[in-house]
Design a protein around this motif. Structure first.
Motif, short mmCIF file in Angstrom:
data_model
loop_
_atom_site.label_atom_id
_atom_site.label_comp_id
_atom_site.label_asym_id
_atom_site.label_seq_id
_atom_site.Cartn_x
_atom_site.Cartn_y
_atom_site.Cartn_z
N LYS A 178 13.52 2.24 -1.34
CA LYS A 178 13.24 2.75 -2.68
C LYS A 178 11.83 3.31 -2.82
CE LYS A 178 16.20 -0.75 -4.81
NZ LYS A 178 16.23 -1.89 -5.75
N ARG A 179 11.73 4.31 -3.68
CA ARG A 179 10.42 4.82 -4.03
C ARG A 179 9.76 3.89 -5.05
NH1 ARG A 179 10.69 11.33 -5.16
NH2 ARG A 179 11.21 12.00 -3.04
N GLY A 180 8.44 4.03 -5.18
CA GLY A 180 7.72 3.34 -6.23
C GLY A 180 7.37 1.90 -5.93
N VAL A 181 7.67 1.43 -4.73
CA VAL A 181 7.39 0.02 -4.40
C VAL A 181 6.16 -0.09 -3.51
CG1 VAL A 181 8.31 -2.07 -3.33
CG2 VAL A 181 9.82 -0.56 -4.64
N GLY A 182 5.99 0.82 -2.59
CA GLY A 182 4.89 0.76 -1.63
C GLY A 182 5.31 0.07 -0.35
N TYR A 183 4.56 0.31 0.71
CA TYR A 183 4.84 -0.33 1.99
C TYR A 183 4.33 -1.77 1.98
CZ TYR A 183 5.15 4.54 3.58
OH TYR A 183 5.47 5.87 3.74
N SER A 184 5.06 -2.65 2.61
CA SER A 184 4.55 -3.99 2.86
C SER A 184 3.47 -3.89 3.93
CB SER A 184 5.69 -4.91 3.34
OG SER A 184 5.16 -6.08 3.93
N ILE A 231 0.85 -1.18 0.00
CA ILE A 231 0.00 0.00 0.00
C ILE A 231 0.89 1.23 0.00
CG2 ILE A 231 -0.14 0.17 2.53
CD1 ILE A 231 -3.14 0.90 2.14
N SER A 232 0.46 2.27 -0.69
CA SER A 232 1.25 3.50 -0.76
C SER A 232 0.76 4.53 0.25
CB SER A 232 1.15 4.11 -2.16
OG SER A 232 -0.15 4.62 -2.39
#
Length: 235
Positions: A88-94, A60-61
């Motif tokens: 890193k950006r662009g991956v989202g939080y786990s 989720i971002s």
């Protein structure tokens, strides 16, 4: 008496997705007492993450969290980055990792017993809700001053007579009480809980409750929340 509330920030369009926490927060950071505003916002994030997990989302971002909470995405990233480093950006939080970290920060890991006073329609709705169990909260005892309701079951919880409140609350080490009673009964119910050792009271009535200084009172009023939302819609 301490009345607790949390401040929320509005949304904006600025966002950046971040990778999962790369290292756990330092113990001394977790041990520090959070400000009321931070704790309130983290609780909102926790609510969104728990629902996202139920929906099967892996990531989720900050922008997604912002859309569900009306809290500025920049504020969300600032709150979360205070407890760990992000990648890193662009991956989202786990979702799983962030859920576990916020629970650790809010110290909501493990099981917590609460007492519910009031076995009417509101009490029944609270006792039947799965939300508490999802966050490790168990309604360990329910009480009502109506003799016809004592001995019945409320959402699978046995309803006890009010005369048994002090003994049961002490025996089960309950420190949180929920008031789902009419306003005219709220103060008496609160007094009984406090006398039994309860230190946190959630008040779902409209009554203004007087408690000792070391007891926290959290009052929930849907009408007030609606007025808050209408203010920002109409201005």
């Amino acid at each position: 008496m301490r009345l607790c509330d949390g401040s929320l920030n509005g949304r904006d369009s600025t966002w950046a997705q971040c990778a999962p926490l790369s290292q756990a927060p330092q113990e001394e950071s977790v041990a520090e007492r959070l400000g009321v505003g931070v704790a309130a916002r983290l609780s909102r994030y926790l609510q969104v993450l728990a629902q996202a997990k139920k929906m099967g989302k892996d990531r989720i971002s900050s922008q997604e969290i912002a859309e569900y909470t009306n809290i500025n995405a920049t504020q969300i990233r600032r709150d979360l980055s205070a407890f760990g480093r992000f990648g890193k950006r662009g991956v989202g939080y786990s979702v799983d990792s962030l859920l576990a970290e916020i629970r650790k920060i809010l110290r909501t890991q493990g099981q917590h017993n609460i007492a519910l006073v009031g076995a009417g329609r509101l009490g029944a709705a609270i006792a039947s809700s799965p939300i508490f169990a999802e966050h490790g909260i168990t309604i360990a005892a329910a009480f009502d001053n109506d003799p016809d309701k004592a001995g019945s079951s409320l959402g699978g919880v046995h309803v006890n007579a009010m005369d048994d409140l002090e003994t049961i609350v002490r025996d089960r080490s309950i420190v949180v009480g929920v008031l789902a009673v009419p306003s005219e009964s709220a103060q008496d119910a609160d007094d009984r809980l406090v006398d039994a050792g309860v230190k946190i009271v959630f008040n779902y009535s409209t009554a203004l409750i007087d408690t000792p200084a070391d007891v926290q009172v959290h009052t929930s009023n849907p009408a007030v929340e609606l007025l808050y939302a209408l203010y920002f819609h109409l201005t």
